[in-house]
Every structure is written in structure tokens, then in C-alpha cells.
Design an enzyme around this catalytic site. Structure first.
Site, mmCIF file in Angstrom:
data_model
loop_
_atom_site.group_PDB
_atom_site.id
_atom_site.type_symbol
_atom_site.label_atom_id
_atom_site.label_comp_id
_atom_site.label_asym_id
_atom_site.label_seq_id
_atom_site.Cartn_x
_atom_site.Cartn_y
_atom_site.Cartn_z
ATOM 1 N N TYR A 35 34.423 40.641 43.517
ATOM 2 C CA TYR A 35 35.709 39.930 43.567
ATOM 3 C C TYR A 35 36.001 39.231 42.243
ATOM 4 C CZ TYR A 35 39.271 36.821 45.646
ATOM 5 O OH TYR A 35 40.437 36.145 45.953
ATOM 6 N N LYS A 60 39.281 40.039 39.933
ATOM 7 C CA LYS A 60 40.289 39.012 39.664
ATOM 8 C C LYS A 60 40.358 38.641 38.180
ATOM 9 C CE LYS A 60 42.020 38.444 43.766
ATOM 10 N NZ LYS A 60 43.382 38.945 44.051
#
Length: 310
Positions: free
Chosen positions: A155, A159
Site C-alpha cells: 500500500y 500510494k
């Protein structure tokens, strides 16, 4: 401010933050293409907008592939006559520490968040450039991508990559009048619902109660409704001068994140040798070392999460 006559796509908008973004865009006049992997969830999301007097349709497909990106843009053109706004919100989580993370869990999160953002933005930007649309592209980042977070290798990579792409796209699309920004939301979501620190805030949001002021002000943490207005603003003509930015929002707080910049600079004649680093490097690095991870204020006693059941 009005989005009357504008057409928007919001990926991952069947529920949660994505649905709040889609509803806010529709409330301000935009026609919206909803996207979700579940047909009933997507239909229910469309109904919330149509029942409120807005215009919406749905594309049921997982984000990541070029085929889904093309289907989303085609739906906007076929149903509403064009495309002005893209919000890339779709995402999944597969959290675990580095040494336990499988290839499949890494690839899935990268595919949906990072590749899905890339394919959808590429398709939308191509349409906007070819049709002379000074469009608005809004991506969704995360504090994890800005600072890192334990157990979120996949993640964090996705991001952080999204914000890197935003800065590049802002340069590439400037001449076409297309703005590209990243929002860094801090809000009650499926992810934050699992974090004990946010228990009191998430419970208040779930029960439709006011969130404690400590979270809204000290932590900058709120509900989906606190993030959605920023999406609508960045989608509007009023935000035409804002591009290439990472903007944090949550609760009562709004932030503009800085771009990475050097915090210390030193020179060594003839270049740095290991002997120079041994004598001077430690002082330079230790004095300028940067923090990792999010740091939150201590929870007041009355907001402590319940003790885990034995």
C-alpha cells in the site's frame, strides 16, 4: 461554484469514501459514472444519486486493466456526452509485514491502486486532450504513502507512486489545461476501523454521532463527508490554478504537503570518500535524520479503546 454540465468518473465509488465523492459531485451538478466490482453495490450507489435528483450510471468491473479504463471513459461519453472529471479512488488492502507478504498480495494492491490509477488517468487524459477538455484529475493518496506504515509495504509503495505520477502528469498535462492533484484523506474507513487508536471516532461516525473534537482538530480525522467537498472543489473551474499538489484533509484540518526537498547539504572536495563519511557523515546524517511513520497525540483517557476480550 457549480459543476453543472460536467461529467465525472469515480472509481471504487460503490460505498465509503468513493460514494461520498460521487454524491458530492452529483450534488454540485455533475453527472457521475459509478464504479464497483459488485453489481448490487453499484446499483444501490446509482440509486442514491438518482433518487436525490442527480444523474448517474454504473460500470461494474475491477480497476487495473486497460479494458476497464476504456469502459469507464466510454460509459461517460455514451451516457452523458463527454468527460470532464476523473477521481481514481478504487483500492484494496492486503496488510502484513514484509517477511510474510506474498507475491499475490503485493501484486494485487499494486495493480488496483497504482496500475489502476495509471490506466484510468491515461485513458481519461487521452480523451481530454483529443477533445480540448480542460479536465480535472483527482487521485487518492494516503499518509502511508507519505510517511510509511508498519505492515503496508504494498500500500505504501502504491500510494507513494501515485503522488510521484501526479507530479509528472501535472507537468505533462499543463499545456492542455488539465490539472492533476492527489488528496491525502484521513477519515473513518474500513482500514481505520481496524486501528484501536481510532475506535471512539469510528464508533461515533458509524452511529451518526458527532466525532470527538480531539480527533477532528488534534488528529485531523473525520468522516467521508469532510473529504468530499475538497474533491468537488478541485473538480471545479475555481481550482484551475492548482495542479501537481498533494493536499491532506480530515476532520477540521486542511494541509498542503511539501514536495521532498533536501534538508541538509554538505560538500567534500574531490567527492566523498569513505574516510570523509566516517569522520563527517555521522554528524550530517544524525542531525538531519527524518522521521518515519505517523505520530499521533496521546489519546485522552475518555477516548481509550476498550480492553480486548480475554
Amino acid at each position: 461554484m457549480t459543476l453543472e454540465g460536467k461529467v465525472a468518473i469515480v472509481t471504487g465509488s460503490g460505498r465509503g469514501l468513493g460514494l461520498a465523492y460521487a454524491q458530492e459531485l452529483a450534488r454540485n451538478g455533475a453527472s457521475v459514472v459509478i464504479n464497483d466490482v459488485d453489481a448490487q453495490t453499484a446499483a444501490d450507489a446509482v440509486a442514491t444519486i438518482v433518487d436525490a435528483g442527480g444523474r448517474a450510471t454504473a460500470v461494474v468491473a475491477p480497476v487495473g486493466s486497460t479494458e476497464t479504463a476504456k469502459a469507464l471513459v466510454q460509459a461517460a461519453v455514451d451516457e452523458f456526452g463527454g468527460l470532464d472529471i476523473l477521481v481514481t479512488n478504487a483500492g484494496v488492502l492486503r496488510d502484513t509485514v514484509l517477511w510474510k507478504m506474498s507475491d499475490e498480495d503485493f501484486d494485487l494492491v499494486i495493480n488496483v491502486h497504482l496500475r489502476g490509477t495509471f490506466t484510468c488517468v491515461r485513458e481519461a487524459a487521452t480523451y481530454m486532450r483529443e477533445n480540448g477538455v480542460a479536465g480535472r484529475i483527482i487521485t487518492i493518496g494516503s499518509p502511508t504513502g507519505q510517511r510509511g506504515n508498519f505492515g503496508q509495504t504494498n500500500y505504501a509503495a502504491a500510494k507513494a507512486g501515485i503522488v510521484g505520477m501526479v507530479r509528472t502528469w501535472a507537468l505533462e498535462l499543463k499545456k492542455a489545461g488539465i490539472t492533476v492533484n492527489a488528496i491525502i484523506p484521513v477519515a473513518a474507513t474500513a482500514m481505520t476501523a481496524t486501528v484501536p487508536y481510532f475506535h471512539a471516532a469510528v464508533e461515533a461516525d458509524r452511529n451518526g454521532e458527532p466525532m470527538p473534537e480531539f480527533f477532528r482538530k488534534d488528529v485531523g480525522f473525520g468522516g467521508a463527508g469532510d473529504v468530499a467537498p475538497l474533491v468537488a472543489y478541485l473538480a471545479s473551474d475555481a481550482a484551475s490554478a492548482i495542479t501537481g499538489q498533494a493536499i491532506g484533509v480530515g476532520g477540521d484540518r486542511l494541509q498542503v504537503w511539501s514536495h521532498p526537498e533536501p534538508v541538509a547539504t554538505e560538500y567534500a572536495d574531490g567527492g566523498w570518500k569513505i574516510e570523509d563519511l566516517q569522520t563527517r557523515g555521522a554528524e550530517l546524517f544524525v542531525a538531519s535524520i527524518q522521521p518515519v511513520g505517523e505520530k499521533f497525540a496521546p489519546l485522552p483517557d475518555e477516548l481509550q479503546p476498550p480492553a480486548p476480550a480475554k
